[in-house]
Design a protein around this motif. Structure first.
Motif, PDB file in Angstrom:
ATOM      1  N   THR A 102     -55.174  -4.099 -46.692  1.00  0.00           N
ATOM      2  CA  THR A 102     -55.240  -3.214 -45.523  1.00  0.00           C
ATOM      3  C   THR A 102     -55.573  -3.950 -44.234  1.00  0.00           C
ATOM      4  OG1 THR A 102     -57.575  -2.682 -45.871  1.00  0.00           O
ATOM      5  CG2 THR A 102     -55.942  -1.284 -46.994  1.00  0.00           C
ATOM      6  N   GLY A 103     -55.443  -5.267 -44.243  1.00  0.00           N
ATOM      7  CA  GLY A 103     -55.688  -6.036 -43.027  1.00  0.00           C
ATOM      8  C   GLY A 103     -56.868  -6.963 -43.083  1.00  0.00           C
ATOM      9  N   GLY A 104     -57.606  -6.965 -44.181  1.00  0.00           N
ATOM     10  CA  GLY A 104     -58.772  -7.832 -44.281  1.00  0.00           C
ATOM     11  C   GLY A 104     -58.440  -9.264 -44.621  1.00  0.00           C
ATOM     12  N   SER A 105     -57.234  -9.510 -45.131  1.00  0.00           N
ATOM     13  CA  SER A 105     -56.836 -10.866 -45.512  1.00  0.00           C
ATOM     14  C   SER A 105     -55.725 -11.375 -44.603  1.00  0.00           C
ATOM     15  CB  SER A 105     -56.337 -10.882 -46.962  1.00  0.00           C
ATOM     16  OG  SER A 105     -55.731 -12.128 -47.270  1.00  0.00           O
ATOM     17  N   PRO A 106     -55.798 -12.634 -44.165  1.00  0.00           N
ATOM     18  CA  PRO A 106     -54.705 -13.200 -43.371  1.00  0.00           C
ATOM     19  C   PRO A 106     -53.435 -13.401 -44.194  1.00  0.00           C
ATOM     20  CG  PRO A 106     -56.312 -14.905 -43.911  1.00  0.00           C
ATOM     21  CD  PRO A 106     -56.907 -13.600 -44.338  1.00  0.00           C
ATOM     22  N   ARG A 107     -53.566 -13.334 -45.507  1.00  0.00           N
ATOM     23  CA  ARG A 107     -52.413 -13.532 -46.387  1.00  0.00           C
ATOM     24  C   ARG A 107     -51.546 -12.279 -46.516  1.00  0.00           C
ATOM     25  NH1 ARG A 107     -54.288 -17.438 -51.346  1.00  0.00           N
ATOM     26  NH2 ARG A 107     -55.906 -18.611 -50.263  1.00  0.00           N
ATOM     27  N   TYR A 108     -52.047 -11.147 -46.047  1.00  0.00           N
ATOM     28  CA  TYR A 108     -51.331  -9.882 -46.201  1.00  0.00           C
ATOM     29  C   TYR A 108     -51.457  -9.103 -44.898  1.00  0.00           C
ATOM     30  CZ  TYR A 108     -49.354  -6.066 -49.044  1.00  0.00           C
ATOM     31  OH  TYR A 108     -48.529  -5.099 -49.584  1.00  0.00           O
ATOM     32  N   ARG A 109     -50.601  -9.497 -43.958  1.00  0.00           N
ATOM     33  CA  ARG A 109     -50.659  -8.880 -42.629  1.00  0.00           C
ATOM     34  C   ARG A 109     -49.275  -8.871 -41.994  1.00  0.00           C
ATOM     35  NH1 ARG A 109     -55.765 -10.006 -38.687  1.00  0.00           N
ATOM     36  NH2 ARG A 109     -57.460  -9.591 -40.153  1.00  0.00           N
ATOM     37  N   ILE A 110     -49.189  -8.150 -40.898  1.00  0.00           N
ATOM     38  CA  ILE A 110     -47.969  -8.129 -40.080  1.00  0.00           C
ATOM     39  C   ILE A 110     -48.294  -8.816 -38.760  1.00  0.00           C
ATOM     40  CG2 ILE A 110     -46.274  -6.669 -38.918  1.00  0.00           C
ATOM     41  CD1 ILE A 110     -46.765  -4.600 -41.138  1.00  0.00           C
ATOM     42  N   TYR A 111     -47.525  -9.866 -38.455  1.00  0.00           N
ATOM     43  CA  TYR A 111     -47.787 -10.696 -37.276  1.00  0.00           C
ATOM     44  C   TYR A 111     -46.652 -10.567 -36.267  1.00  0.00           C
ATOM     45  CZ  TYR A 111     -51.309 -13.052 -40.220  1.00  0.00           C
ATOM     46  OH  TYR A 111     -52.390 -13.337 -41.014  1.00  0.00           O
ATOM     47  N   PRO A 112     -46.982 -10.437 -34.968  1.00  0.00           N
ATOM     48  CA  PRO A 112     -45.933 -10.355 -33.946  1.00  0.00           C
ATOM     49  C   PRO A 112     -45.294 -11.715 -33.678  1.00  0.00           C
ATOM     50  CG  PRO A 112     -48.106 -10.250 -32.927  1.00  0.00           C
ATOM     51  CD  PRO A 112     -48.334 -10.233 -34.413  1.00  0.00           C
ATOM     52  N   THR A 113     -44.000 -11.680 -33.321  1.00  0.00           N
ATOM     53  CA  THR A 113     -43.258 -12.887 -32.964  1.00  0.00           C
ATOM     54  C   THR A 113     -43.144 -12.994 -31.447  1.00  0.00           C
ATOM     55  OG1 THR A 113     -41.141 -11.731 -33.039  1.00  0.00           O
ATOM     56  CG2 THR A 113     -41.917 -12.724 -35.094  1.00  0.00           C
ATOM     57  N   ALA A 114     -42.547 -14.071 -30.987  1.00  0.00           N
ATOM     58  CA  ALA A 114     -42.450 -14.325 -29.553  1.00  0.00           C
ATOM     59  C   ALA A 114     -41.584 -13.305 -28.828  1.00  0.00           C
ATOM     60  CB  ALA A 114     -41.911 -15.734 -29.308  1.00  0.00           C
ATOM     61  N   ASP A 115     -40.642 -12.697 -29.513  1.00  0.00           N
ATOM     62  CA  ASP A 115     -39.709 -11.766 -28.871  1.00  0.00           C
ATOM     63  C   ASP A 115     -40.011 -10.303 -29.188  1.00  0.00           C
ATOM     64  OD1 ASP A 115     -39.053 -12.079 -31.517  1.00  0.00           O
ATOM     65  OD2 ASP A 115     -36.890 -12.130 -31.209  1.00  0.00           O
TER      66      ASP A 115
END
Length: 369
Positions: free
Chosen positions: A228-241
């Motif tokens: 649910t967001g507590g781990s950096p291994r399971y997250r959604i990250y924004p890209t440059a665009d």
């Protein structure tokens, strides 16, 4: 066909029940749907349209037949009860007590048809403090705590991308239990009244939180658990665009390959105890390049990282198939039908089938021979 000869009387509307009977029809069952006179199932009026009804209705009711009946009219009620008397399965989706008042409840049907499999789909079950409460998918998710486990930067839960309680808590448990009950009836002759509570069945969706709680670990903290967001291994990250990358590199081999592909410094490989710092470092590297770059980097790599796609991109990749072999046809249209989860070995060959016009309820037996 797996359910060839099985007769299903569908008294439900909108989504959970009609989707369940669609899957039964896909497996060969003869499904007769009873709707209100005039406009029929409310979903017929939705937009956009395919022919004379909504695309939603058409997709969900392919291959069924539909008849109009006023269930408050004694003559119509008695004709529907006669249908239930010779049905193998009855599916209804009224609030508790409504079908009993109409004279079409389980006991009324069972007295004439002891082997009937009678499936009632509700938000909160047939009994209990919440049984008569009104609700839709979002309400069930909210009440069960599921909306609270993932929150945005403001602490607010986002809207789910699709209905979850209707399908995972209603449709699929209904189908599973109907098939189990038919199996038991074939062996013993005993029917069943199935109480399918969408909110109760959502508990299978919280299996991990449930297990943690039972082991003394409390309940999930919003945004703080592994998934649910507590781990950096399971997250959604924004890209440059302005796009995003979904990272699910939970296992060590996937995590180490991800770190290599994005150039994560070695001091961040062990994320235990420094999850926030590691997530910030991953976010910085993902944000340095556009989605197309990451798509090319991850393509062919066993890394469990995926650019968040659009529906057109998913179609182009073959992951969404709106033009499959099953066809939904009607006056002026021929489109792909909703892909069925019923395995091809258990159902008829792909075919072009329409959705039902709402016809007057005839006198006499309407079941196929």
């Amino acid at each position: 066909m797996s359910l060839d000869g099985v007769r299903v009387l569908d008294l439900s509307t909108l989504l959970p029940g009609p989707m369940a009977t669609l899957l039964l029809a896909d497996a060969g069952a003869d499904v007769v749907k009873v709707e209100r006179p005039g406009r029929g199932d409310e979903m017929r009026s939705y937009q956009p349209k395919l022919g004379g009804a909504s695309a939603n209705y058409a997709i969900l009711n392919r291959g069924k037949r539909a008849f109009a009946a006023d269930l408050k009219d004694p003559a119509d009620r008695d004709r529907v009860l006669a249908l239930a008397t010779s049905a193998d399965v009855v599916v209804e989706q009224f609030r508790p007590g409504v079908v009993d008042r109409l004279g079409l409840g389980y006991e009324a049907v069972r007295s004439r048809n002891p082997g009937v499999v009678y499936c009632s789909i509700t938000g909160y079950g047939q009994t209990g403090a919440h049984a008569t409460r009104a609700g839709h998918d979002l309400n069930y998710l909210a009440g069960m705590g599921l909306l609270d486990v993932v929150v945005d930067a403001t602490g607010a839960p986002p809207l789910p991308p699709t209905v979850i309680a209707d399908l995972a808590g209603g449709t699929y448990p209904a189908v599973v239990n109907i098939l189990l009950a038919l199996r038991r009836r074939d062996a013993t002759g005993v029917g069943a009244h199935l109480d399918i509570s969408m909110s109760r069945n959502l508990q299978t969706m919280i299996y991990g939180y449930f297990a943690t709680h039972q082991a003394g670990g409390g309940w999930p903290v919003p945004g703080a658990d592994l998934l649910t967001g507590g781990s950096p291994r399971y997250r959604i990250y924004p890209t440059a665009d302005g796009r995003h990358v979904a990272v699910a590199s939970l296992e060590e081999k996937f995590w180490r390959l991800l770190a290599e592909l994005i150039g994560l410094p070695a001091e961040y490989l062990d994320d235990a105890g420094q999850e926030a710092a590691v997530a910030e470092a991953v976010a910085e590297r993902i944000a340095a390049h556009p989605a197309a770059h990451w798509r090319s980097v991850f393509d062919g790599e066993d890394v469990c990282a995926t650019v968040v796609g659009t529906f057109p991109e998913a179609v182009a990749a073959g992951l969404v198939t709106p033009d499959g072999p099953d066809r939904l046809v009607g006056d002026g249209f021929d489109v792909g039908a909703l892909p069925s989860p019923v395995d091809p070995v258990l159902r008829p060959a792909p075919a072009a089938i329409g959705y039902p016009a709402l016809e007057p309820l005839p006198v006499g037996d309407v079941w196929l021979s």
